[in-house]
Design an enzyme around this catalytic site. Structure first.
Site, PDB file in Angstrom:
ATOM      1  N   LYS A  28      -5.080  -9.898  -7.100  1.00 22.76           N
ATOM      2  CA  LYS A  28      -6.253  -9.984  -6.222  1.00 22.76           C
ATOM      3  C   LYS A  28      -7.365  -9.033  -6.689  1.00 22.76           C
ATOM      4  O   LYS A  28      -7.063  -7.923  -7.121  1.00 22.76           O
ATOM      5  CB  LYS A  28      -5.801  -9.590  -4.810  1.00 22.76           C
ATOM      6  CG  LYS A  28      -6.721  -9.967  -3.704  1.00 22.76           C
ATOM      7  CD  LYS A  28      -6.134  -9.547  -2.367  1.00 22.76           C
ATOM      8  CE  LYS A  28      -6.095  -8.040  -2.212  1.00 22.76           C
ATOM      9  NZ  LYS A  28      -5.773  -7.564  -0.880  1.00 22.76           N
TER      10      LYS A  28
ATOM     11  N   LYS B 220       0.817  -1.216   0.000  1.00 19.51           N
ATOM     12  CA  LYS B 220       0.000   0.000   0.000  1.00 19.51           C
ATOM     13  C   LYS B 220       0.850   1.265   0.000  1.00 19.51           C
ATOM     14  O   LYS B 220       0.464   2.278  -0.581  1.00 19.51           O
ATOM     15  CB  LYS B 220      -0.945   0.012   1.200  1.00 19.51           C
ATOM     16  CG  LYS B 220      -2.107  -0.955   1.013  1.00 19.51           C
ATOM     17  CD  LYS B 220      -3.271  -0.613   1.917  1.00 19.51           C
ATOM     18  CE  LYS B 220      -4.463  -1.514   1.596  1.00 19.51           C
ATOM     19  NZ  LYS B 220      -5.412  -1.608   2.688  1.00 19.51           N
TER      20      LYS B 220
ATOM     21  N   LYS C 191     -10.634  -3.250  -4.309  1.00 17.13           N
ATOM     22  CA  LYS C 191     -11.411  -2.003  -4.403  1.00 17.13           C
ATOM     23  C   LYS C 191     -10.652  -0.939  -5.159  1.00 17.13           C
ATOM     24  O   LYS C 191     -11.236  -0.039  -5.736  1.00 17.13           O
ATOM     25  CB  LYS C 191     -11.649  -1.430  -2.990  1.00 17.13           C
ATOM     26  CG  LYS C 191     -12.519  -2.262  -2.101  1.00 17.13           C
ATOM     27  CD  LYS C 191     -12.510  -1.718  -0.669  1.00 17.13           C
ATOM     28  CE  LYS C 191     -13.234  -2.688   0.248  1.00 17.13           C
ATOM     29  NZ  LYS C 191     -13.153  -2.366   1.659  1.00 17.13           N
TER      30      LYS C 191
HETATM   31  P1  TYM Z   1     -10.923  -4.995   3.825  1.00 14.54           P
HETATM   32  O1  TYM Z   1     -12.035  -4.032   3.904  1.00 14.54           O
HETATM   33  O2  TYM Z   1      -9.785  -4.677   2.933  1.00 14.54           O
HETATM   34  O3  TYM Z   1     -11.470  -6.434   3.427  1.00 14.54           O
HETATM   35  C1  TYM Z   1     -12.592  -6.979   4.091  1.00 14.54           C
HETATM   36  C2  TYM Z   1     -12.543  -8.492   4.028  1.00 14.54           C
HETATM   37  O4  TYM Z   1     -12.577  -8.935   2.669  1.00 14.54           O
HETATM   38  C3  TYM Z   1     -11.510  -9.828   2.428  1.00 14.54           C
HETATM   39  N1  TYM Z   1     -11.085  -9.683   1.031  1.00 14.54           N
HETATM   40  C4  TYM Z   1     -11.018 -10.686   0.167  1.00 14.54           C
HETATM   41  N2  TYM Z   1     -11.305 -12.001   0.289  1.00 14.54           N
HETATM   42  C5  TYM Z   1     -11.133 -12.768  -0.810  1.00 14.54           C
HETATM   43  N3  TYM Z   1     -10.712 -12.293  -2.004  1.00 14.54           N
HETATM   44  C6  TYM Z   1     -10.418 -10.984  -2.172  1.00 14.54           C
HETATM   45  N4  TYM Z   1     -10.018 -10.515  -3.354  1.00 14.54           N
HETATM   46  C7  TYM Z   1     -10.562 -10.119  -1.048  1.00 14.54           C
HETATM   47  N5  TYM Z   1     -10.374  -8.787  -0.855  1.00 14.54           N
HETATM   48  C8  TYM Z   1     -10.693  -8.542   0.426  1.00 14.54           C
HETATM   49  C9  TYM Z   1     -10.426  -9.434   3.403  1.00 14.54           C
HETATM   50  O5  TYM Z   1      -9.532 -10.496   3.639  1.00 14.54           O
HETATM   51  C10 TYM Z   1     -11.253  -9.070   4.626  1.00 14.54           C
HETATM   52  O6  TYM Z   1     -11.565 -10.242   5.379  1.00 14.54           O
HETATM   53  N6  TYM Z   1      -7.734  -5.427   7.542  1.00 14.54           N
HETATM   54  C11 TYM Z   1      -9.102  -5.842   7.243  1.00 14.54           C
HETATM   55  C12 TYM Z   1     -10.127  -5.103   8.061  1.00 14.54           C
HETATM   56  C13 TYM Z   1      -9.999  -5.287   9.540  1.00 14.54           C
HETATM   57  C14 TYM Z   1     -10.193  -6.494  10.255  1.00 14.54           C
HETATM   58  C15 TYM Z   1      -9.994  -6.160  11.625  1.00 14.54           C
HETATM   59  C16 TYM Z   1     -10.504  -7.798   9.875  1.00 14.54           C
HETATM   60  C17 TYM Z   1      -9.697  -4.317  10.441  1.00 14.54           C
HETATM   61  N7  TYM Z   1      -9.699  -4.836  11.698  1.00 14.54           N
HETATM   62  C18 TYM Z   1     -10.096  -7.123  12.623  1.00 14.54           C
HETATM   63  C19 TYM Z   1     -10.602  -8.759  10.897  1.00 14.54           C
HETATM   64  C20 TYM Z   1     -10.405  -8.414  12.235  1.00 14.54           C
HETATM   65  C21 TYM Z   1      -9.325  -5.715   5.744  1.00 14.54           C
HETATM   66  O7  TYM Z   1      -8.566  -6.140   4.971  1.00 14.54           O
HETATM   67  O8  TYM Z   1     -10.442  -5.127   5.339  1.00 14.54           O
END
Ligand code: TYM
Length: 350
Positions: free
Chosen positions: A211, A118, A214
């Protein structure tokens, strides 16, 4: 403090919730409700670790917080039986992150691949928050002393860090942990990642080695939860494939990332295994498989999009869900914060 099995997970309100978020995370959030206490959080404090140009500024942030909440509910999360709230309404997240900042080691954070991706080449210009993102994430989980964390594959390293932080806290304050009612020395449980199903890493529709994300500049690379039926069908029709027919065995997908991705998406949407999907479509051409995939995708996602639209048309109602959830989450968080402060040795109002 009683030890309970508790699920925690979060999704960032940074716009464009997509099929990866849905299949990698939200579908599992819904399933886990059956036999766990679940806490699902819109992690707005994480969203602002990126430049404002990424999360879109105040109006866009508020809109996205409500949209993720709507996506949770439209997908089947029950905010009455479980807890749904946005992170910034519970001050314990930021507060515990500070305590854990003093436990986590710089060397551990330096290994985090997501920060490197990032921050890109201009690392000096990344926010301190982006660097500290995984500690805030550990705080999210440990604030509720959660035992299970459903996430996509890309979050595995962050979960390992959360486990290391939990363990180091328990060790560093071992004697105090024991004298404060945790005879086994485990104040923070080791959170277990739940990375399950055939779509833990959904890939871009334009490039099977990247991957689905967004932030991809091409909207055709992903299926957004708010896409209408025509857009979904068009994106799937345009999805990159290779010239071979689909294999009949899963092994045949190993060197074919695009085929593997589409079969994985189908399997996850249908609640079937990849092998089972190949039993039906193996040997056939992509064109007919894509038609079936588009149909399935539309059947699963269209009702969610409709419900999201209905919910976001009434922001007051969505806000009331978040406020109620934050009050229940806040009560749990306060218990942990009091105990953590006592363990560390802070003086506080009883
Ligand atoms: P975020 O918003 O980037 O993603 C949310 C969830 O979606 C999953 N994800 C995917 N799974 C499969 N294929 C993909 N291409 C893909 N893109 C995203 C992510 O693995 C995530 O589960 N850091 C976290 C947010 C967070 C969090 C936490 C999660 C903040 N605090 C505590 C668990 C526990 C995240 O990536 O969000």
């Amino acid at each position: 403090m009683a030890r309970v099995e508790r699920v925690f997970s979060g999704v960032q309100p940074t716009g464009n919730l997509h099929l990866g978020n849905y299949l990698g995370a939200i579908v599992n959030f819904v399933k886990l409700q059956e036999n766990h206490n679940c806490i699902y959080c819109v992690v707005d404090l994480h969203a602002i670790t990126q430049p404002v140009s990424v999360w879109g500024g105040p109006t866009e942030l508020a809109r996205n917080i409500r949209e993720v909440t709507a996506a949770f509910i439209a997908s089947g999360i029950d905010p009455k039986k479980h807890i749904v709230f946005n992170q910034s309404q519970v001050s314990g997240h930021a507060e515990l992150a500070w305590l854990l900042n003093c436990v986590a080691r710089i060397g551990w954070l330096n290994r985090m691949t997501q920060f490197k991706e990032k921050a890109g080449k201009d690392r000096e210009n990344a926010s301190v928050g982006l660097y500290d993102y995984p500690v805030l994430m550990a705080a999210d989980i440990l604030l509720y002393r959660a035992t299970h964390v459903p996430v996509g594959e890309d979050q595995k390293q962050h979960l390992e860090l959360a486990r290391d932080i939990a363990q180091k806290f328990n060790n560093d304050f071992g004697d105090s942990v024991r004298t404060h009612g945790f005879a086994d020395g485990e104040f923070f449980p080791q959170p277990e990642p739940l990375i399950t199903g055939p779509a833990t890493r959904v890939m871009s529709l334009r490039d099977g080695t990247k991957k689905m994300s967004k932030s991809d500049s091409s909207d055709n690379s992903r299926i957004n939860l708010t896409d209408d039926a025509d857009t979904i069908a068009q994106k799937i029709r345009k999805a990159k494939t290779d010239p071979e027919p689909l294999p009949s065995e899963e092994k045949g997908l190993e060197t074919r990332p695009e085929a593997d991705n589409l079969v994985g998406i189908y399997a996850a949407l249908a609640g079937r295994t990849k092998q089972d999907v190949l039993r039906e479509f193996g040997g056939g051409q992509f064109s007919s498989f894509k038609n079936a995939l588009a149909e399935l995708c539309i059947a699963k996602l269209a009702p969610i999009a409709t419900e999201m639209k209905r919910l976001t048309a009434d922001p007051g109602h969505v806000d009331s869900i978040l406020i109620e959830g934050a009050s229940r989450a806040g009560a749990l968080a306060e218990e942990t914060m009091k105990a953590a402060k006592d363990i560390i040795g802070f003086v506080r109002k009883p």
